[in-house]
Design a protein around this motif. Sequence first.
Motif, PDB file in Angstrom:
ATOM      1  N   UNK A   1       8.462   2.396   5.212  1.00 59.95           N
ATOM      2  CA  UNK A   1       8.186   3.754   5.701  1.00 59.95           C
ATOM      3  C   UNK A   1       9.493   4.490   6.017  1.00 59.95           C
ATOM      4  N   UNK A   2       9.425   5.834   6.057  1.00 59.30           N
ATOM      5  CA  UNK A   2      10.593   6.644   6.403  1.00 59.30           C
ATOM      6  C   UNK A   2      10.706   6.838   7.910  1.00 59.30           C
ATOM      7  N   UNK A   3       9.555   6.994   8.567  1.00 60.51           N
ATOM      8  CA  UNK A   3       9.527   7.199  10.018  1.00 60.51           C
ATOM      9  C   UNK A   3       8.546   6.187  10.599  1.00 60.51           C
ATOM     10  N   UNK A   4       8.988   5.413  11.599  1.00 63.36           N
ATOM     11  CA  UNK A   4       8.132   4.371  12.168  1.00 63.36           C
ATOM     12  C   UNK A   4       7.889   4.648  13.642  1.00 63.36           C
ATOM     13  N   UNK A   5       6.615   4.644  14.018  1.00 65.47           N
ATOM     14  CA  UNK A   5       6.238   4.646  15.429  1.00 65.47           C
ATOM     15  C   UNK A   5       5.820   3.226  15.780  1.00 65.47           C
ATOM     16  N   UNK A   6       6.452   2.648  16.808  1.00 64.14           N
ATOM     17  CA  UNK A   6       6.204   1.235  17.099  1.00 64.14           C
ATOM     18  C   UNK A   6       5.989   0.994  18.578  1.00 64.14           C
ATOM     19  N   UNK A   7       5.118   0.007  18.864  1.00 59.78           N
ATOM     20  CA  UNK A   7       5.005  -0.545  20.217  1.00 59.78           C
ATOM     21  C   UNK A   7       4.779  -2.046  20.104  1.00 59.78           C
ATOM     22  N   UNK A   8       4.857  -2.723  21.253  1.00 59.87           N
ATOM     23  CA  UNK A   8       4.567  -4.164  21.358  1.00 59.87           C
ATOM     24  C   UNK A   8       5.329  -4.996  20.319  1.00 59.87           C
ATOM     25  N   UNK A   9       4.623  -5.897  19.602  1.00 63.28           N
ATOM     26  CA  UNK A   9       5.325  -6.820  18.697  1.00 63.28           C
ATOM     27  C   UNK A   9       6.085  -6.080  17.592  1.00 63.28           C
ATOM     28  N   UNK A  10       5.571  -4.953  17.122  1.00 67.53           N
ATOM     29  CA  UNK A  10       6.298  -4.224  16.075  1.00 67.53           C
ATOM     30  C   UNK A  10       7.594  -3.640  16.628  1.00 67.53           C
ATOM     31  N   UNK A  11       7.549  -3.200  17.871  1.00 66.35           N
ATOM     32  CA  UNK A  11       8.779  -2.695  18.495  1.00 66.35           C
ATOM     33  C   UNK A  11       9.816  -3.829  18.586  1.00 66.35           C
ATOM     34  N   UNK A  12       9.370  -5.012  18.996  1.00 64.10           N
ATOM     35  CA  UNK A  12      10.291  -6.162  19.070  1.00 64.10           C
ATOM     36  C   UNK A  12      10.845  -6.500  17.683  1.00 64.10           C
ATOM     37  N   UNK A  13       9.970  -6.448  16.675  1.00 61.67           N
ATOM     38  CA  UNK A  13      10.395  -6.748  15.300  1.00 61.67           C
ATOM     39  C   UNK A  13      11.458  -5.743  14.835  1.00 61.67           C
TER      40      UNK A  13
ATOM     41  N   UNK B   1       0.856  -1.204   0.000  1.00 61.39           N
ATOM     42  CA  UNK B   1       0.000   0.000   0.000  1.00 61.39           C
ATOM     43  C   UNK B   1       0.891   1.253   0.000  1.00 61.39           C
ATOM     44  N   UNK B   2       1.972   1.200   0.778  1.00 64.71           N
ATOM     45  CA  UNK B   2       2.884   2.347   0.849  1.00 64.71           C
ATOM     46  C   UNK B   2       3.593   2.541  -0.494  1.00 64.71           C
ATOM     47  N   UNK B   3       4.073   1.443  -1.093  1.00 62.26           N
ATOM     48  CA  UNK B   3       4.720   1.509  -2.413  1.00 62.26           C
ATOM     49  C   UNK B   3       3.783   2.135  -3.445  1.00 62.26           C
ATOM     50  N   UNK B   4       2.537   1.643  -3.425  1.00 61.20           N
ATOM     51  CA  UNK B   4       1.534   2.131  -4.369  1.00 61.20           C
ATOM     52  C   UNK B   4       1.327   3.636  -4.210  1.00 61.20           C
ATOM     53  N   UNK B   5       1.244   4.082  -2.953  1.00 60.66           N
ATOM     54  CA  UNK B   5       1.059   5.506  -2.679  1.00 60.66           C
ATOM     55  C   UNK B   5       2.238   6.309  -3.234  1.00 60.66           C
ATOM     56  N   UNK B   6       3.439   5.804  -3.014  1.00 58.36           N
ATOM     57  CA  UNK B   6       4.623   6.521  -3.520  1.00 58.36           C
ATOM     58  C   UNK B   6       4.588   6.606  -5.045  1.00 58.36           C
ATOM     59  N   UNK B   7       4.235   5.486  -5.707  1.00 57.92           N
ATOM     60  CA  UNK B   7       4.138   5.493  -7.177  1.00 57.92           C
ATOM     61  C   UNK B   7       3.104   6.497  -7.652  1.00 57.92           C
ATOM     62  N   UNK B   8       1.936   6.485  -7.002  1.00 60.18           N
ATOM     63  CA  UNK B   8       0.840   7.364  -7.423  1.00 60.18           C
ATOM     64  C   UNK B   8       1.167   8.834  -7.212  1.00 60.18           C
ATOM     65  N   UNK B   9       2.080   9.147  -6.286  1.00 59.05           N
ATOM     66  CA  UNK B   9       2.359  10.544  -5.948  1.00 59.05           C
ATOM     67  C   UNK B   9       3.785  10.955  -6.288  1.00 59.05           C
ATOM     68  N   UNK B  10       4.419  10.203  -7.166  1.00 62.12           N
ATOM     69  CA  UNK B  10       5.737  10.595  -7.650  1.00 62.12           C
ATOM     70  C   UNK B  10       6.820  10.620  -6.589  1.00 62.12           C
ATOM     71  N   UNK B  11       6.637   9.845  -5.511  1.00 66.27           N
ATOM     72  CA  UNK B  11       7.684   9.759  -4.481  1.00 66.27           C
ATOM     73  C   UNK B  11       7.950  11.062  -3.756  1.00 66.27           C
ATOM     74  N   UNK B  12       6.949  11.943  -3.693  1.00 62.55           N
ATOM     75  CA  UNK B  12       7.177  13.260  -3.091  1.00 62.55           C
ATOM     76  C   UNK B  12       6.928  13.297  -1.588  1.00 62.55           C
ATOM     77  N   UNK B  13       6.551  12.160  -0.990  1.00 66.05           N
ATOM     78  CA  UNK B  13       6.168  12.188   0.416  1.00 66.05           C
ATOM     79  C   UNK B  13       7.174  11.477   1.322  1.00 66.05           C
ATOM     80  N   UNK B  14       7.286  12.023   2.501  1.00 60.37           N
ATOM     81  CA  UNK B  14       7.943  11.334   3.573  1.00 60.37           C
ATOM     82  C   UNK B  14       6.850  10.523   4.284  1.00 60.37           C
ATOM     83  N   UNK B  15       7.003   9.200   4.316  1.00 59.90           N
ATOM     84  CA  UNK B  15       5.921   8.337   4.804  1.00 59.90           C
ATOM     85  C   UNK B  15       6.149   7.944   6.265  1.00 59.90           C
ATOM     86  N   UNK B  16       5.136   8.242   7.079  1.00 58.09           N
ATOM     87  CA  UNK B  16       5.146   7.881   8.500  1.00 58.09           C
ATOM     88  C   UNK B  16       4.235   6.670   8.676  1.00 58.09           C
ATOM     89  N   UNK B  17       4.683   5.683   9.454  1.00 60.11           N
ATOM     90  CA  UNK B  17       3.828   4.533   9.751  1.00 60.11           C
ATOM     91  C   UNK B  17       3.719   4.347  11.264  1.00 60.11           C
TER      92      UNK B  17
END
Length: 219
Positions: free
Chosen positions: A178-190, A148-164
């Motif tokens: 993503x460029x900036x990741x906010x994580x907790x729990x299992x994603x933080x461990x990953x 979904x993130x790749x698709x968004x970048x393609x559709x918008x010419x890669x002009x965005x900094x992507x936060x997840x």
Amino acid sequence: MKTAIFCDFDGTVTRRDVGYSIFHHFSGGKNDELLPDWKAGRMTTRECLTREAAMVRASTDELYRFIDLFELDAGFLEFARLCRKNDIPLMIASDGLDFYIRHILGKYDLGHLMLPTNVGRAENGGLTVEFPHRNRSCPRCGTCKGERIEQFREDHGGRHSVVFVGDGYSDACAAHRADIIFAKKDLERYCQAGKIAYLKFDTFDDVSRQLIQMNHLER
Ligand SMILES: [Mg+2]
Ligand SMILES: [Zn+2]
């Protein structure tokens, strides 16, 4: 550079994981047998969700009464308002099931934030799942958040900094894109295990505060 924000739904936009709780509650806990294989990557999300859904015994009424018990993260509405005010695209990318996400977000008039995801149907005292979204390269996810993130970048010419923003293993593909990741729990461990840089959060108040400090948002 513009900013775009993708959020996981279960356990992130809602405090508790709605999908997991449905499967757990209405299977008498049997779904837990599947999770170690899924978390270790030995079982795909499609297989796991299909098998979990097959364990559910509940009427449509019972399902919706249960879904109504879940609450949003206390900071999410303000976060969504800040994104709107700053003209920042905010998208909810889930690898859960569409019907409970739509139902919960609809109560707050936020249904438009939801990206297409797996389809769940409550019928005949049970639950069925379909995966209408073909992933181009990901063999693991039902609906891949990384794609979904790749698709968004393609559709918008890669002009965005992507936060997840996310909390679980279903966010793994997004964490690599993503460029900036906010994580907790299992994603933080990953992220820790894979040496992926991330920012810690507990609630969306933490996310708002840090994005304001980083000049991605203005109050
Ligand atoms: Mg989650
Ligand atoms: Zn994926």
